[in-house]
Design a protein around this motif. Sequence first.
Motif, PDB file in Angstrom:
ATOM      1  N   ASP A 197       0.790  -1.245   0.128  1.00  0.00           N
ATOM      2  CA  ASP A 197      -0.048  -0.014   0.157  1.00  0.00           C
ATOM      3  C   ASP A 197       0.812   1.356  -0.015  1.00  0.00           C
ATOM      4  OD1 ASP A 197       1.081   0.043   2.520  1.00  0.00           O
ATOM      5  OD2 ASP A 197      -0.933  -0.267   3.573  1.00  0.00           O
ATOM      6  N   ILE A 198       0.183   2.219   0.340  1.00  0.00           N
ATOM      7  CA  ILE A 198       0.922   3.555   0.052  1.00  0.00           C
ATOM      8  C   ILE A 198       2.162   3.743   1.259  1.00  0.00           C
ATOM      9  CG2 ILE A 198      -0.896   4.738   1.800  1.00  0.00           C
ATOM     10  CD1 ILE A 198       0.794   6.274  -1.286  1.00  0.00           C
ATOM     11  N   ASN A 199       1.664   3.214   2.322  1.00  0.00           N
ATOM     12  CA  ASN A 199       2.876   3.342   3.454  1.00  0.00           C
ATOM     13  C   ASN A 199       3.864   2.539   3.147  1.00  0.00           C
ATOM     14  OD1 ASN A 199       1.497   4.591   5.396  1.00  0.00           O
ATOM     15  ND2 ASN A 199       0.382   2.644   5.905  1.00  0.00           N
ATOM     16  N   PHE A 200       3.926   1.429   2.164  1.00  0.00           N
ATOM     17  CA  PHE A 200       5.169   0.517   1.771  1.00  0.00           C
ATOM     18  C   PHE A 200       5.729   1.392   0.677  1.00  0.00           C
ATOM     19  CE2 PHE A 200       6.942  -2.527  -1.163  1.00  0.00           C
ATOM     20  CZ  PHE A 200       7.826  -3.048  -0.517  1.00  0.00           C
ATOM     21  N   LYS A 202       5.784   4.620   0.340  1.00  0.00           N
ATOM     22  CA  LYS A 202       6.497   5.841   0.999  1.00  0.00           C
ATOM     23  C   LYS A 202       7.904   5.168   1.465  1.00  0.00           C
ATOM     24  CE  LYS A 202       2.371   8.765   2.377  1.00  0.00           C
ATOM     25  NZ  LYS A 202       1.789   9.161   3.481  1.00  0.00           N
ATOM     26  N   TYR A 203       7.879   4.005   2.047  1.00  0.00           N
ATOM     27  CA  TYR A 203       9.254   3.406   2.773  1.00  0.00           C
ATOM     28  C   TYR A 203      10.227   3.439   1.638  1.00  0.00           C
ATOM     29  CZ  TYR A 203      12.169  -0.116   4.363  1.00  0.00           C
ATOM     30  OH  TYR A 203      13.187  -1.051   4.964  1.00  0.00           O
ATOM     31  N   LEU A 204       9.708   2.976   0.492  1.00  0.00           N
ATOM     32  CA  LEU A 204      10.810   2.596  -0.573  1.00  0.00           C
ATOM     33  C   LEU A 204      11.401   4.054  -1.162  1.00  0.00           C
ATOM     34  CD1 LEU A 204       9.222  -0.252  -2.564  1.00  0.00           C
ATOM     35  CD2 LEU A 204      11.160  -0.429  -1.083  1.00  0.00           C
ATOM     36  N   LEU A 205      10.325   5.127  -1.256  1.00  0.00           N
ATOM     37  CA  LEU A 205      10.693   6.137  -1.483  1.00  0.00           C
ATOM     38  C   LEU A 205      11.579   6.890  -0.635  1.00  0.00           C
ATOM     39  CD1 LEU A 205       7.105   7.645  -2.986  1.00  0.00           C
ATOM     40  CD2 LEU A 205       9.335   7.147  -4.491  1.00  0.00           C
ATOM     41  N   ASN A 206      11.494   6.789   0.505  1.00  0.00           N
ATOM     42  CA  ASN A 206      12.170   7.188   1.522  1.00  0.00           C
ATOM     43  C   ASN A 206      13.684   6.872   1.652  1.00  0.00           C
ATOM     44  OD1 ASN A 206      12.428   9.296   4.103  1.00  0.00           O
ATOM     45  ND2 ASN A 206      12.786   7.236   5.171  1.00  0.00           N
ATOM     46  N   LEU A 207      13.626   5.507   1.409  1.00  0.00           N
ATOM     47  CA  LEU A 207      14.950   4.895   1.128  1.00  0.00           C
ATOM     48  C   LEU A 207      15.842   5.599  -0.143  1.00  0.00           C
ATOM     49  CD1 LEU A 207      14.411   1.242   1.679  1.00  0.00           C
ATOM     50  CD2 LEU A 207      15.510   2.371   3.248  1.00  0.00           C
ATOM     51  N   ASN A 224       8.050 -10.004   2.372  1.00  0.00           N
ATOM     52  CA  ASN A 224       7.202 -11.089   3.022  1.00  0.00           C
ATOM     53  C   ASN A 224       6.559 -10.659   4.167  1.00  0.00           C
ATOM     54  OD1 ASN A 224       8.320 -13.229   1.342  1.00  0.00           O
ATOM     55  ND2 ASN A 224      10.154 -13.528   2.506  1.00  0.00           N
ATOM     56  N   ASN A 225       6.633  -9.801   4.885  1.00  0.00           N
ATOM     57  CA  ASN A 225       5.695  -8.995   5.974  1.00  0.00           C
ATOM     58  C   ASN A 225       4.545  -8.440   5.220  1.00  0.00           C
ATOM     59  OD1 ASN A 225       7.479  -9.940   7.980  1.00  0.00           O
ATOM     60  ND2 ASN A 225       8.400  -7.840   8.488  1.00  0.00           N
ATOM     61  N   GLU A 226       4.918  -7.704   4.132  1.00  0.00           N
ATOM     62  CA  GLU A 226       4.021  -6.970   3.495  1.00  0.00           C
ATOM     63  C   GLU A 226       2.751  -8.051   2.824  1.00  0.00           C
ATOM     64  OE1 GLU A 226       2.043  -3.448   2.611  1.00  0.00           O
ATOM     65  OE2 GLU A 226       3.862  -3.998   3.602  1.00  0.00           O
ATOM     66  N   ILE A 227       3.356  -9.189   2.210  1.00  0.00           N
ATOM     67  CA  ILE A 227       2.437 -10.246   1.671  1.00  0.00           C
ATOM     68  C   ILE A 227       1.603 -11.124   2.841  1.00  0.00           C
ATOM     69  CG2 ILE A 227       2.658 -12.456   0.597  1.00  0.00           C
ATOM     70  CD1 ILE A 227       5.061 -11.318  -1.040  1.00  0.00           C
ATOM     71  N   ASN A 228       2.416 -11.061   3.971  1.00  0.00           N
ATOM     72  CA  ASN A 228       1.822 -11.860   5.070  1.00  0.00           C
ATOM     73  C   ASN A 228       0.736 -11.255   5.769  1.00  0.00           C
ATOM     74  OD1 ASN A 228       3.385 -14.287   4.756  1.00  0.00           O
ATOM     75  ND2 ASN A 228       4.902 -13.723   5.869  1.00  0.00           N
TER      76      ASN A 228
END
Length: 376
Positions: A197-200, A202-207, A224-228
């Motif tokens: 989602d948008i939080n994920f 944002k995490y990648l963009l922040n990196l 995997n945490n996201e998939i799970n």
Amino acid sequence: MKTNDILSEKQKLILELLKRNNIDKLKDFINSLETPLYFLNSTNFDLLTLALSLNCTFYIIKLIYNRCNYKTLNYVVKDIYHLYDMSNHKDETIVNYQNSLKVLMDSNNNVKSPLLVSLEFSDFQSVEFLINKGADMYFKINGKYILEILREENLLTMRKLNFLLKNGFSLKKFKIERLSNFEFKYIKKCLENFVFDINFIKYLLNLYKNKAGISKRKFNHKVNNEINKIEIPMELYLKYLDRKDYKKVEYLYKYYGTEKTRSFKDFIIFYLNYFDRNFNKKSFYDFFNFIINNENTFPFSKEYAINENETIIINKKLKIVELIKNNNNLKLETFLKNNNYILHCLYSSKSEILNLINEYNVSSDIVDILRKYFLI
């Protein structure tokens, strides 16, 4: 009697004003009342639901909401047949519009909530207003979520779903099992909104923005945490596997989790066997043909699929030979009929069938059966 006859005179008057969509006359009427406006509401007469159903202007919707002092928007109204009682109305446009309400009012046992009505009529300005005022997107009516009712009424659209998702609707509260009867596009949209989602993002963009490094192990752990975050119910896989809609099964598989690959393979094999209703291996053959002929992410290699289908072909040919040798014409015909889907793969030419006939000196009945199914 569920008609205008059960309404008070004041209810009839305001109903007519709402039908005319005239805010000035509505304000005059409200100001003339000796009691608060909400006194006109009852279990089967609700001004907000009426205004929404009559496609009143947004200003009228807000006026009624503010003047009726609604403490909650999560309620239902029953038996609102008076909405489409137009027998004495002369305005053809209003009559035609109101006649279209009957189907909606008959659905779900004539029980409606304000949010449901606004969604039924695609009144997105009112939908947003109601949600902001506390209308619960997960509010159940007769045990069903609003999203499920819209689907049953054939009124769910991608625009409506997108609007709800934008306003916070999520699989976090709406169990994916309840989507099993929805069109796949809606299942796909809900999954994509919830996982990665948008939080994920944002995490990648922040990196990227901070030029921060991340190890492959940590990145895979994050993925995997996201998939799970969600577990796809097995019945959803089975639904599309049984329909041979392998592209959809493949799409759902990406939410399965790479660490569970072995169990997924076992699951697929087990249910291919379960769906082999005619005991002719067609379910296996079709699935492995998909693996062979399409680029895919299933945990089966093309080599594995080719070997499996070749084994099926070999066993079919051995069975045919056995039945011919035993001169069992009834069982041979039944077998060929049940395995008609694969006969074209068993023998590449008519000469192979003729050689088979000569080798085992078959009866004329067997020859006729072979001629029928292999067109020799």
